[in-house]
Scaffold this motif. Structure first.
Motif, PDB file in Angstrom:
ATOM      1  N   ILE A  73       0.849  -1.191   0.000  1.00  0.00           N
ATOM      2  CA  ILE A  73       0.000   0.000   0.000  1.00  0.00           C
ATOM      3  C   ILE A  73       0.887   1.244   0.000  1.00  0.00           C
ATOM      4  O   ILE A  73       1.780   1.388   0.834  1.00  0.00           O
ATOM      5  N   ASP A  74       0.637   2.138  -0.932  1.00  0.00           N
ATOM      6  CA  ASP A  74       1.365   3.409  -0.998  1.00  0.00           C
ATOM      7  C   ASP A  74       0.701   4.377  -0.026  1.00  0.00           C
ATOM      8  O   ASP A  74      -0.390   4.877  -0.279  1.00  0.00           O
ATOM      9  N   GLU A  75       1.364   4.646   1.077  1.00  0.00           N
ATOM     10  CA  GLU A  75       0.755   5.447   2.134  1.00  0.00           C
ATOM     11  C   GLU A  75       0.484   6.889   1.725  1.00  0.00           C
ATOM     12  O   GLU A  75      -0.278   7.589   2.387  1.00  0.00           O
ATOM     13  N   ASN A  76       1.077   7.339   0.646  1.00  0.00           N
ATOM     14  CA  ASN A  76       0.860   8.711   0.199  1.00  0.00           C
ATOM     15  C   ASN A  76      -0.008   8.789  -1.046  1.00  0.00           C
ATOM     16  O   ASN A  76       0.057   9.767  -1.790  1.00  0.00           O
ATOM     17  N   ASN A  77      -0.832   7.766  -1.247  1.00  0.00           N
ATOM     18  CA  ASN A  77      -1.683   7.743  -2.436  1.00  0.00           C
ATOM     19  C   ASN A  77      -2.964   6.968  -2.124  1.00  0.00           C
ATOM     20  O   ASN A  77      -3.216   5.910  -2.673  1.00  0.00           O
TER      21      ASN A  77
ATOM     22  N   ALA B 261      -9.189  16.804   4.644  1.00  0.00           N
ATOM     23  CA  ALA B 261      -8.725  18.103   5.141  1.00  0.00           C
ATOM     24  C   ALA B 261      -7.652  17.932   6.208  1.00  0.00           C
ATOM     25  O   ALA B 261      -6.701  18.708   6.275  1.00  0.00           O
ATOM     26  N   VAL B 262      -7.791  16.913   7.033  1.00  0.00           N
ATOM     27  CA  VAL B 262      -6.840  16.659   8.116  1.00  0.00           C
ATOM     28  C   VAL B 262      -5.575  15.967   7.601  1.00  0.00           C
ATOM     29  O   VAL B 262      -4.486  16.185   8.127  1.00  0.00           O
ATOM     30  N   ASP B 263      -5.701  15.149   6.559  1.00  0.00           N
ATOM     31  CA  ASP B 263      -4.585  14.328   6.087  1.00  0.00           C
ATOM     32  C   ASP B 263      -4.382  14.451   4.571  1.00  0.00           C
ATOM     33  O   ASP B 263      -4.463  13.463   3.836  1.00  0.00           O
ATOM     34  N   PRO B 264      -4.126  15.667   4.084  1.00  0.00           N
ATOM     35  CA  PRO B 264      -4.015  15.862   2.634  1.00  0.00           C
ATOM     36  C   PRO B 264      -2.787  15.215   2.007  1.00  0.00           C
ATOM     37  O   PRO B 264      -2.764  14.991   0.798  1.00  0.00           O
ATOM     38  N   ASP B 265      -1.780  14.905   2.820  1.00  0.00           N
ATOM     39  CA  ASP B 265      -0.580  14.288   2.251  1.00  0.00           C
ATOM     40  C   ASP B 265      -0.829  12.852   1.798  1.00  0.00           C
ATOM     41  O   ASP B 265      -0.161  12.368   0.892  1.00  0.00           O
ATOM     42  N   ARG B 266      -1.784  12.184   2.424  1.00  0.00           N
ATOM     43  CA  ARG B 266      -2.037  10.787   2.059  1.00  0.00           C
ATOM     44  C   ARG B 266      -3.248  10.632   1.150  1.00  0.00           C
ATOM     45  O   ARG B 266      -3.270   9.751   0.299  1.00  0.00           O
ATOM     46  N   ILE B 267      -4.268  11.447   1.327  1.00  0.00           N
ATOM     47  CA  ILE B 267      -5.521  11.291   0.580  1.00  0.00           C
ATOM     48  C   ILE B 267      -5.445  12.128  -0.689  1.00  0.00           C
ATOM     49  O   ILE B 267      -5.427  13.352  -0.645  1.00  0.00           O
ATOM     50  N   LYS B 268      -5.405  11.441  -1.823  1.00  0.00           N
ATOM     51  CA  LYS B 268      -5.194  12.113  -3.110  1.00  0.00           C
ATOM     52  C   LYS B 268      -6.440  12.228  -3.969  1.00  0.00           C
ATOM     53  O   LYS B 268      -6.478  13.043  -4.889  1.00  0.00           O
ATOM     54  N   ALA B 269      -7.448  11.391  -3.709  1.00  0.00           N
ATOM     55  CA  ALA B 269      -8.653  11.424  -4.544  1.00  0.00           C
ATOM     56  C   ALA B 269      -9.847  10.941  -3.732  1.00  0.00           C
ATOM     57  O   ALA B 269      -9.698  10.120  -2.823  1.00  0.00           O
ATOM     58  N   MET B 270     -11.018  11.483  -4.082  1.00  0.00           N
ATOM     59  CA  MET B 270     -12.258  11.078  -3.419  1.00  0.00           C
ATOM     60  C   MET B 270     -13.386  10.997  -4.435  1.00  0.00           C
ATOM     61  O   MET B 270     -13.457  11.805  -5.355  1.00  0.00           O
ATOM     62  N   VAL B 271     -14.269  10.043  -4.223  1.00  0.00           N
ATOM     63  CA  VAL B 271     -15.529   9.963  -4.949  1.00  0.00           C
ATOM     64  C   VAL B 271     -16.616  10.188  -3.912  1.00  0.00           C
ATOM     65  O   VAL B 271     -16.697   9.462  -2.918  1.00  0.00           O
ATOM     66  N   LEU B 272     -17.425  11.226  -4.118  1.00  0.00           N
ATOM     67  CA  LEU B 272     -18.473  11.591  -3.166  1.00  0.00           C
ATOM     68  C   LEU B 272     -19.824  11.512  -3.864  1.00  0.00           C
ATOM     69  O   LEU B 272     -20.047  12.164  -4.879  1.00  0.00           O
ATOM     70  N   MET B 273     -20.726  10.701  -3.303  1.00  0.00           N
ATOM     71  CA  MET B 273     -22.049  10.503  -3.896  1.00  0.00           C
ATOM     72  C   MET B 273     -23.118  11.056  -2.959  1.00  0.00           C
ATOM     73  O   MET B 273     -23.068  10.801  -1.757  1.00  0.00           O
ATOM     74  N   SER B 274     -24.067  11.803  -3.525  1.00  0.00           N
ATOM     75  CA  SER B 274     -25.118  12.455  -2.720  1.00  0.00           C
ATOM     76  C   SER B 274     -24.474  13.263  -1.594  1.00  0.00           C
ATOM     77  O   SER B 274     -24.595  12.945  -0.425  1.00  0.00           O
ATOM     78  N   VAL B 275     -23.789  14.288  -1.991  1.00  0.00           N
ATOM     79  CA  VAL B 275     -22.949  15.060  -1.078  1.00  0.00           C
ATOM     80  C   VAL B 275     -23.724  15.621   0.103  1.00  0.00           C
ATOM     81  O   VAL B 275     -24.800  16.179  -0.046  1.00  0.00           O
ATOM     82  N   TYR B 276     -23.146  15.432   1.262  1.00  0.00           N
ATOM     83  CA  TYR B 276     -23.601  16.082   2.491  1.00  0.00           C
ATOM     84  C   TYR B 276     -22.821  17.383   2.564  1.00  0.00           C
ATOM     85  O   TYR B 276     -21.587  17.378   2.562  1.00  0.00           O
ATOM     86  N   TYR B 277     -23.518  18.503   2.596  1.00  0.00           N
ATOM     87  CA  TYR B 277     -22.855  19.811   2.555  1.00  0.00           C
ATOM     88  C   TYR B 277     -23.391  20.659   3.694  1.00  0.00           C
ATOM     89  O   TYR B 277     -24.585  20.856   3.825  1.00  0.00           O
ATOM     90  N   ASP B 278     -22.489  21.145   4.530  1.00  0.00           N
ATOM     91  CA  ASP B 278     -22.894  21.975   5.664  1.00  0.00           C
ATOM     92  C   ASP B 278     -21.903  23.124   5.814  1.00  0.00           C
ATOM     93  O   ASP B 278     -21.005  23.302   4.981  1.00  0.00           O
ATOM     94  N   ASP B 279     -22.051  23.916   6.870  1.00  0.00           N
ATOM     95  CA  ASP B 279     -21.188  25.077   7.070  1.00  0.00           C
ATOM     96  C   ASP B 279     -19.720  24.692   7.223  1.00  0.00           C
ATOM     97  O   ASP B 279     -18.834  25.400   6.740  1.00  0.00           O
ATOM     98  N   ASP B 280     -19.452  23.573   7.900  1.00  0.00           N
ATOM     99  CA  ASP B 280     -18.060  23.131   8.049  1.00  0.00           C
ATOM    100  C   ASP B 280     -17.438  22.828   6.686  1.00  0.00           C
ATOM    101  O   ASP B 280     -16.308  23.238   6.401  1.00  0.00           O
TER     102      ASP B 280
END
Length: 132
Positions: free
Chosen positions: A19-23, A41-60
């Motif tokens: 597992i590539d810890e930075n990908n 947001a907390v771990d941008p060095d390791r998390i390089k891509a996301m798929v988000l379905m039916s987005v939960y969107y709030d003030d944060d």
């Protein structure tokens, strides 16, 4: 805060051989989109891509999304969670957007839009393999 569970899962995953810890790529649906986004947001060095379905969107997330450099694929149906998904798309620096017609549950999308599975795979490959 469930996003801490996401981070703990990543910690476990990167201890595994090969597992590539930075990908790392994440996928979340509904409230899982919030957890994945907070983890990125907390771990941008390791998390390089996301798929988000039916987005939960709030003030944060409205505050966090403009700061994320992570590549994001947003998926929603035309009616369900459409406005939240569009808000997220406008706020993110680097996002692709797929809106399917109708009002189906996005977590069932693979059944009524089977091509989405290939699109998700193509997105992850492009963002995590080809961009290395």
């Amino acid at each position: 805060p469930y996003f801490l569970d996401v981070l703990a899962g990543i910690d476990f995953l990167v201890e595994q051989e090969g597992i590539d810890e930075n990908n790392i790529g994440l996928m979340g649906g509904a409230r899982g989109t919030r957890n994945a986004s907070l983890a990125a947001a907390v771990d941008p060095d390791r998390i390089k891509a996301m798929v988000l379905m039916s987005v939960y969107y709030d003030d944060d997330l409205a505050k966090i999304f403009p700061t994320l450099d992570t590549s994001v694929l947003l998926i929603s149906t035309e009616h369900r969670a459409r406005e939240r998904t569009l808000q997220a798309h406008r706020a993110l620096k680097n996002s692709d957007l797929i809106l399917y017609p109708g009002d189906g549950q996005t977590h069932h999308i693979r059944y009524f839009q089977p091509g989405v599975v290939e699109l998700v795979g193509d997105f992850m490959e492009r963002e995590m393999v080809e961009r290395q």
